[in-house]
Design a protein around this motif. Structure first.
Motif, short mmCIF file in Angstrom:
data_model
loop_
_atom_site.label_atom_id
_atom_site.label_comp_id
_atom_site.label_asym_id
_atom_site.label_seq_id
_atom_site.Cartn_x
_atom_site.Cartn_y
_atom_site.Cartn_z
N GLU A 128 -5.76 -38.09 -16.88
CA GLU A 128 -7.11 -38.07 -16.24
C GLU A 128 -7.08 -38.12 -14.77
OE1 GLU A 128 -9.57 -41.04 -18.23
OE2 GLU A 128 -9.58 -39.80 -20.00
N GLN A 129 -5.77 -37.89 -14.36
CA GLN A 129 -5.70 -37.92 -12.77
C GLN A 129 -6.30 -36.81 -12.09
OE1 GLN A 129 -4.40 -40.48 -10.68
NE2 GLN A 129 -4.61 -41.48 -12.54
N THR A 130 -6.88 -37.06 -10.84
CA THR A 130 -7.26 -35.94 -10.28
C THR A 130 -6.49 -35.20 -9.48
OG1 THR A 130 -7.72 -36.99 -8.29
CG2 THR A 130 -9.44 -37.14 -9.61
N TYR A 131 -5.12 -35.30 -9.44
CA TYR A 131 -4.04 -34.49 -8.75
C TYR A 131 -3.17 -33.43 -9.68
CZ TYR A 131 0.03 -33.54 -5.85
OH TYR A 131 0.91 -32.66 -5.02
N SER A 132 -3.07 -32.50 -9.10
CA SER A 132 -1.82 -31.53 -9.90
C SER A 132 -1.17 -30.87 -8.60
CB SER A 132 -2.64 -30.64 -10.76
OG SER A 132 -3.44 -29.68 -9.90
N PRO A 133 -0.19 -30.44 -8.99
CA PRO A 133 0.72 -30.36 -10.27
C PRO A 133 1.52 -31.59 -10.67
CG PRO A 133 1.92 -29.24 -8.72
CD PRO A 133 0.83 -29.39 -7.98
N MET A 134 1.59 -31.98 -11.89
CA MET A 134 1.94 -33.07 -12.21
C MET A 134 2.76 -32.86 -13.53
SD MET A 134 -0.13 -36.54 -12.37
CE MET A 134 -0.91 -36.34 -13.88
N GLU A 135 4.04 -33.68 -13.72
CA GLU A 135 4.58 -33.69 -14.93
C GLU A 135 4.73 -35.28 -15.45
OE1 GLU A 135 8.50 -32.01 -14.54
OE2 GLU A 135 9.37 -33.48 -13.10
N ILE A 136 4.83 -35.47 -16.64
CA ILE A 136 4.86 -37.05 -17.02
C ILE A 136 6.20 -37.11 -18.04
CG2 ILE A 136 3.56 -38.78 -18.25
CD1 ILE A 136 0.97 -36.98 -17.90
N VAL A 137 6.72 -38.34 -17.69
CA VAL A 137 7.89 -38.78 -18.65
C VAL A 137 7.83 -40.02 -18.89
CG1 VAL A 137 9.34 -39.01 -16.85
CG2 VAL A 137 10.26 -38.71 -18.90
N VAL A 138 7.59 -40.57 -20.19
CA VAL A 138 7.84 -41.93 -20.87
C VAL A 138 9.27 -41.93 -21.08
CG1 VAL A 138 7.32 -43.55 -22.72
CG2 VAL A 138 5.60 -42.11 -21.52
N VAL A 139 9.99 -43.05 -20.35
CA VAL A 139 11.24 -43.54 -20.67
C VAL A 139 11.19 -44.82 -21.61
CG1 VAL A 139 13.71 -44.46 -19.65
CG2 VAL A 139 11.99 -42.85 -18.42
N ASP A 140 11.41 -44.78 -22.79
CA ASP A 140 11.39 -45.73 -23.88
C ASP A 140 12.60 -46.57 -24.00
OD1 ASP A 140 9.66 -46.98 -25.94
OD2 ASP A 140 11.50 -46.86 -27.01
N ASP A 141 12.66 -47.95 -23.44
CA ASP A 141 14.00 -48.67 -23.33
C ASP A 141 14.18 -49.32 -24.65
OD1 ASP A 141 16.06 -49.58 -22.08
OD2 ASP A 141 14.98 -51.30 -21.19
N HIS A 142 14.36 -48.36 -25.65
CA HIS A 142 14.62 -49.08 -26.94
C HIS A 142 13.58 -49.85 -27.49
CE1 HIS A 142 18.24 -48.49 -29.67
NE2 HIS A 142 18.40 -49.70 -29.77
#
Length: 343
Positions: free
Chosen positions: A30-44
């Motif tokens: 829901e951020q007002t900014y673009s362009p944007m990419e998202i990555v979740v780094v799941d630490d096991h």
């Protein structure tokens, strides 16, 4: 025609935060900014974090073992293609304009290395009074530090990818203090700013024991860093607060005095307790102005205990520093490279 705006990679390090992750990711979307990419780094993680992140349609990288927040952040940075990296912990729900404000601050000042946010005084999810305590305490200490600092607020911050590459990755050998080390390294070359213009709600530990263990180790592991650099970080950790912890310890140590010297000696621990409270009087005024007196008393009691745990951690760290050459050198070794993207 408007100029192209820089791509922002939002990096979310996560370990067992399935409770907060949906709120965190929804706030990013829901951020007002673009362009944007998202990555979740799941630490096991051992909970439902990966399933939740994948169900929300974001990129997920899994580490092969639990390496800590430093490893997760480095892995996300290695994967990122953005010109600006915005790190946000998975227990934080950003305000809608947080990314836009971070980008604007970096673009306004080319000397600015990182723009860090401040969490709101209300917890992201409230289930215990301990969460209320931590939200208010951490918020006040952060607000009181607003401006230029040498301490990185790693829960939410924006940094240019080029600056991150220049300074190098977080030291993956460190847990609890990787952001303090990184802030010292970064602030030697660039300005580091903490500002309430970037903000969001943060989740906090529900149980007092969990919080106290964390604070103990943070105090312990700061000793070799500050001993080597011969100064505290600028912001947050002030001399007054350090003396508050010392006074709390002395107040407890003075409790037996009335048994030896009679009732007149009761004044000694009472005065030391008052001195401990006075060392952070602004915080107590802030809390009592926002909450009922009964909660204020609870807050003061918990913070007194926190002061004792912090000074105990520092004492343990000092003893370990004298006894262990390896402990003295944990901040001196060069940081290994980040895990490869997709590792």
């Amino acid at each position: 025609m408007e100029p192209l705006r820089p791509l922002v990679t939002v990096i979310v390090p996560n370990y067992n935060h399935a409770r907060f992750l949906p709120l965190c990711l929804q706030a990013i979307k829901e951020q007002t900014y673009s362009p944007m990419e998202i990555v979740v780094v799941d630490d096991h993680s051992t909970d439902e974090s990966v399933r939740i992140a994948e169900s929300m349609g974001v990129n997920v990288i899994r580490t092969p073992a639990n390496g800590g927040a430093a490893v997760a952040r480095n892995t996300g940075a290695a994967w990122a293609s953005g010109d600006i990296l915005f790190f946000v912990d998975s227990d934080v729900a950003l305000a809608p304009d947080a990314v836009a404000v971070g980008v604007a601050l970096l673009e306004k000042d080319p000397n600015l290395g990182a723009a860090c946010g401040i969490e709101d005084p209300e917890p992201l999810i409230r289930s215990t009074r301990v969460e209320d305590y931590r939200a208010l305490q951490h918020h006040y200490w952060s607000i009181a530090s607003e401006g230029e600092v040498s301490f990185l607020w790693s829960a939410m911050f924006a940094i240019r990818a080029a600056v991150f590459a220049e300074v190098g990755p977080f030291n993956p050998r460190l847990r609890y203090t990787e952001e303090v080390d990184y802030g010292h390294r970064l602030s030697r070359r660039h300005t580091v700013l903490i500002t309430s213009a970037i903000h969001g709600r943060m989740g906090h530990d529900r149980e007092l024991g969990t919080l106290l263990r964390k604070l103990f180790h943070r105090g312990r592991l700061r000793v070799p860093l500050y001993a080597r650099r011969r100064k505290f970080a600028q912001g947050y950790e002030t001399a007054s607060r350090a003396w508050g912890s010392v006074a709390a310890l002395l107040a407890v140590a003075a409790l037996p005095l009335p048994l030896v010297f009679g009732p007149v000696a009761t004044a000694v621990p009472a005065l030391l307790l008052a001195a401990s409270l006075a060392c952070d009087a602004g915080m107590y005024r802030f809390v009592f102005s926002r909450r009922c007196p009964l909660f204020g008393v609870f807050f003061a009691g918990v913070h007194f205990l926190v002061n004792l745990v912090i000074i105990a951690g520092v004492a343990a760290g000092a003893a370990q520093w004298f006894l262990s050459g390896r402990f003295r050198g944990i901040y001196e070794a060069p940081a290994p490279a980040a895990l490869p993207a997709g590792g």
